[in-house]
Design a protein around this motif. Structure first.
Motif, short mmCIF file in Angstrom:
data_model
loop_
_atom_site.label_atom_id
_atom_site.label_comp_id
_atom_site.label_asym_id
_atom_site.label_seq_id
_atom_site.Cartn_x
_atom_site.Cartn_y
_atom_site.Cartn_z
N ASN A 48 14.92 -10.43 -7.90
CA ASN A 48 13.94 -11.04 -7.00
C ASN A 48 14.56 -11.76 -5.82
N TYR A 49 15.73 -12.38 -6.03
CA TYR A 49 16.27 -13.25 -4.98
C TYR A 49 17.61 -12.81 -4.40
N CYS A 50 18.28 -11.85 -4.98
CA CYS A 50 19.60 -11.49 -4.47
C CYS A 50 19.65 -10.03 -4.03
N LEU A 51 18.95 -9.18 -4.76
CA LEU A 51 19.07 -7.74 -4.54
C LEU A 51 18.46 -7.26 -3.22
N TRP A 102 22.12 -9.71 11.76
CA TRP A 102 21.36 -10.88 11.33
C TRP A 102 22.23 -12.03 10.85
N PHE A 103 23.24 -11.71 10.04
CA PHE A 103 24.01 -12.78 9.41
C PHE A 103 25.41 -12.95 10.00
N GLY A 104 25.84 -11.97 10.81
CA GLY A 104 27.20 -12.05 11.35
C GLY A 104 28.21 -11.44 10.40
N VAL A 106 28.42 -8.83 6.57
CA VAL A 106 27.65 -8.04 5.62
C VAL A 106 27.74 -8.75 4.26
N PRO A 107 26.60 -9.08 3.65
CA PRO A 107 26.67 -9.73 2.32
C PRO A 107 27.45 -8.85 1.34
N PRO A 108 28.42 -9.42 0.63
CA PRO A 108 29.25 -8.59 -0.25
C PRO A 108 28.48 -8.01 -1.43
N ASP A 109 28.94 -6.86 -1.91
CA ASP A 109 28.39 -6.28 -3.14
C ASP A 109 28.74 -7.24 -4.28
N GLY A 146 30.69 -23.31 5.83
CA GLY A 146 30.26 -22.46 6.93
C GLY A 146 29.75 -21.11 6.45
N THR A 147 29.29 -21.03 5.21
CA THR A 147 28.80 -19.75 4.70
C THR A 147 27.61 -19.26 5.51
N ALA A 148 27.50 -17.93 5.64
CA ALA A 148 26.38 -17.35 6.38
C ALA A 148 25.17 -17.14 5.47
N MET A 149 25.35 -17.45 4.18
CA MET A 149 24.23 -17.22 3.25
C MET A 149 23.21 -18.35 3.32
N PRO A 150 21.91 -18.00 3.45
CA PRO A 150 20.89 -19.05 3.40
C PRO A 150 20.72 -19.57 1.97
N HIS A 151 20.04 -20.72 1.83
CA HIS A 151 19.79 -21.27 0.49
C HIS A 151 18.57 -20.57 -0.08
N VAL A 152 18.78 -19.40 -0.72
CA VAL A 152 17.64 -18.58 -1.10
C VAL A 152 16.84 -19.14 -2.28
N LEU A 153 17.45 -20.04 -3.04
CA LEU A 153 16.72 -20.61 -4.19
C LEU A 153 16.15 -21.99 -3.88
N ASP A 196 21.74 -18.89 -16.15
CA ASP A 196 21.28 -17.55 -16.55
C ASP A 196 21.70 -16.51 -15.52
N LEU A 197 21.55 -16.88 -14.24
CA LEU A 197 21.91 -15.95 -13.16
C LEU A 197 23.42 -15.65 -13.18
N VAL A 198 24.22 -16.69 -13.40
CA VAL A 198 25.67 -16.50 -13.44
C VAL A 198 26.06 -15.67 -14.67
C1 HEC Z 1 19.01 -13.34 3.00
C2 HEC Z 1 20.15 -12.62 2.51
C3 HEC Z 1 20.82 -13.11 1.24
C4 HEC Z 1 20.25 -13.29 0.01
C5 HEC Z 1 18.80 -13.07 -0.38
C6 HEC Z 1 21.32 -13.69 -0.86
N1 HEC Z 1 22.51 -13.77 -0.19
FE1 HEC Z 1 24.33 -14.15 -0.97
N2 HEC Z 1 25.18 -13.91 0.83
C7 HEC Z 1 24.51 -13.56 1.98
C8 HEC Z 1 25.46 -13.48 3.07
C9 HEC Z 1 25.13 -13.15 4.52
C10 HEC Z 1 26.73 -13.75 2.52
C11 HEC Z 1 28.07 -13.78 3.23
C12 HEC Z 1 28.44 -15.20 3.48
C13 HEC Z 1 29.71 -15.34 4.28
O1 HEC Z 1 30.65 -14.59 4.05
O2 HEC Z 1 29.74 -16.26 5.10
C14 HEC Z 1 26.51 -14.00 1.11
C15 HEC Z 1 27.53 -14.31 0.22
C16 HEC Z 1 27.36 -14.47 -1.14
C17 HEC Z 1 28.41 -14.71 -2.08
C18 HEC Z 1 29.89 -14.73 -1.77
C19 HEC Z 1 30.31 -16.09 -1.37
C20 HEC Z 1 31.78 -16.10 -1.10
O3 HEC Z 1 32.15 -16.92 -0.26
O4 HEC Z 1 32.53 -15.33 -1.71
C21 HEC Z 1 27.85 -14.82 -3.31
C22 HEC Z 1 28.54 -15.09 -4.62
C23 HEC Z 1 26.44 -14.66 -3.13
N3 HEC Z 1 26.16 -14.46 -1.81
C24 HEC Z 1 25.52 -14.72 -4.17
C25 HEC Z 1 24.17 -14.56 -3.99
C26 HEC Z 1 23.22 -14.65 -5.07
C27 HEC Z 1 23.57 -14.88 -6.54
C28 HEC Z 1 21.99 -14.45 -4.52
C29 HEC Z 1 20.66 -14.50 -5.24
C30 HEC Z 1 20.31 -15.80 -5.78
C31 HEC Z 1 22.17 -14.24 -3.10
N4 HEC Z 1 23.50 -14.32 -2.81
C32 HEC Z 1 21.14 -13.98 -2.21
C33 HEC Z 1 23.16 -13.34 2.13
C34 HEC Z 1 22.25 -13.42 1.11
#
Ligand code: HEC
Length: 241
Positions: A48-51, A102-104, A106-109, A146-153, A196-198
């Motif tokens: 729901n929140y990561c995929l 969008w994020f600058g 690519v979110p990692p696999d 400075g992570t590009a990831m938003p606080h999705v939870l 649970d997620l971890v």
């Molecule tokens: C809206 C898009 C988006 C969603 C939804 C999202 N992420 Fe991310 N995530 C990102 C991006 C973009 C990055 C890369 C961040 C960077 O390198 O600055 C990232 C990076 C990460 C990393 C790597 C951090 C690191 O520094 O190695 C992890 C772990 C991660 N996400 C876990 C999750 C988990 C678990 C969820 C679900 C709860 C989630 N993400 C949901 C966009 C997202």
């Protein structure tokens, strides 16, 4: 030999990098990847929140269904949004070029993230987002500056901000967070959700771990029994000499 040397250099470099980042000591967490109920809850959060942004392209939905004992029709209906083919791997619809725009980055696999980072690090990362107006996403993270990831939870954890005690400014370990706007869950329940997620991410990274451990125990038992038989045989053969 050369590969061994390269691996050695690689590991030491990796070690140095992780040392450089490990400003705060990581809190130990208890996870159990044999706990199917916990993994199922984690899988639900994950899809729901990561995929949407992260793929897990080494894992197939069908394998999750069978490992976590989720009936296939339920799996298709509740946990699969991108595809309805249960044999597919966990890919995402977002294209890498769009993600980069969008994020600058690519979110990692996330297939093996629990091995490249660690469950403890993931737990710390997912619990330490804080408000930071200077960031494009409005948040920053204590574990991954400075992570590009938003606080999705955010809905569950709420929003937190840096607490006002910055004695040792600049050092990650002197920073702590306080609640700014409460979320839907109390802190302890949010932590359970992240645990649970971890656990699910740890399962993703090594789905055969329980099997590997069982086989290991089986082999040791076999060797123990065999040792006993070998000993008795030896007694028998050497009896008359
Ligand atoms: C809206 C898009 C988006 C969603 C939804 C999202 N992420 Fe991310 N995530 C990102 C991006 C973009 C990055 C890369 C961040 C960077 O390198 O600055 C990232 C990076 C990460 C990393 C790597 C951090 C690191 O520094 O190695 C992890 C772990 C991660 N996400 C876990 C999750 C988990 C678990 C969820 C679900 C709860 C989630 N993400 C949901 C966009 C997202």
């Amino acid at each position: 030999m050369r590969t061994a040397a390269l691996t050695l250099i690689g590991t030491s470099l990796f070690g140095l990098c992780s040392l450089a980042e490990a400003a705060r000591p990581l809190e130990p967490i208890e996870i159990d990847i044999r706990d199917k109920a916990s993994l199922q809850r984690g899988a639900k959060v994950f899809v729901n929140y990561c995929l949407s942004c992260h793929s897990a392209s080494y894992m197939r939905f069908s394998r999750i269904a069978s490992d976590l004992v989720i009936p296939e029709p339920l799996m298709v209906e509740k946990l699969m949004f991108v595809t309805d083919k249960i044999g597919n791997t966990m890919e995402i619809a977002m294209r890498a070029v769009d993600a980069e725009a969008w994020f600058g980055v690519v979110p990692p696999d996330l297939s093996v993230i629990a091995r490249s980072r660690s469950p403890e690090w993931l737990f710390a990362f997912l619990t330490s987002f804080y408000l930071d107006p200077s960031r494009p996403t409005g948040v920053n993270n204590l574990e991954s500056r400075g992570t590009a990831m938003p606080h999705v939870l955010w809905e569950y954890q709420g929003w937190r901000r840096l607490a006002q005690q910055v004695e040792n400014a600049g050092r990650g370990d002197s920073l702590s967070l306080e609640m700014a706007i409460a979320g839907r869950l109390p802190d302890s329940e949010y932590k359970n959700m992240v645990r649970d997620l971890v656990s699910f991410l740890a399962y993703l990274a090594e789905p055969v771990k329980p099997l590997r451990q069982n086989v290991g125990i089986g082999v040791l038992l076999y060797l123990a029994v065999f040792l006993a038989i070998a000993y008795l045989l030896k007694q028998e053969y050497w009896k008359d000499i």
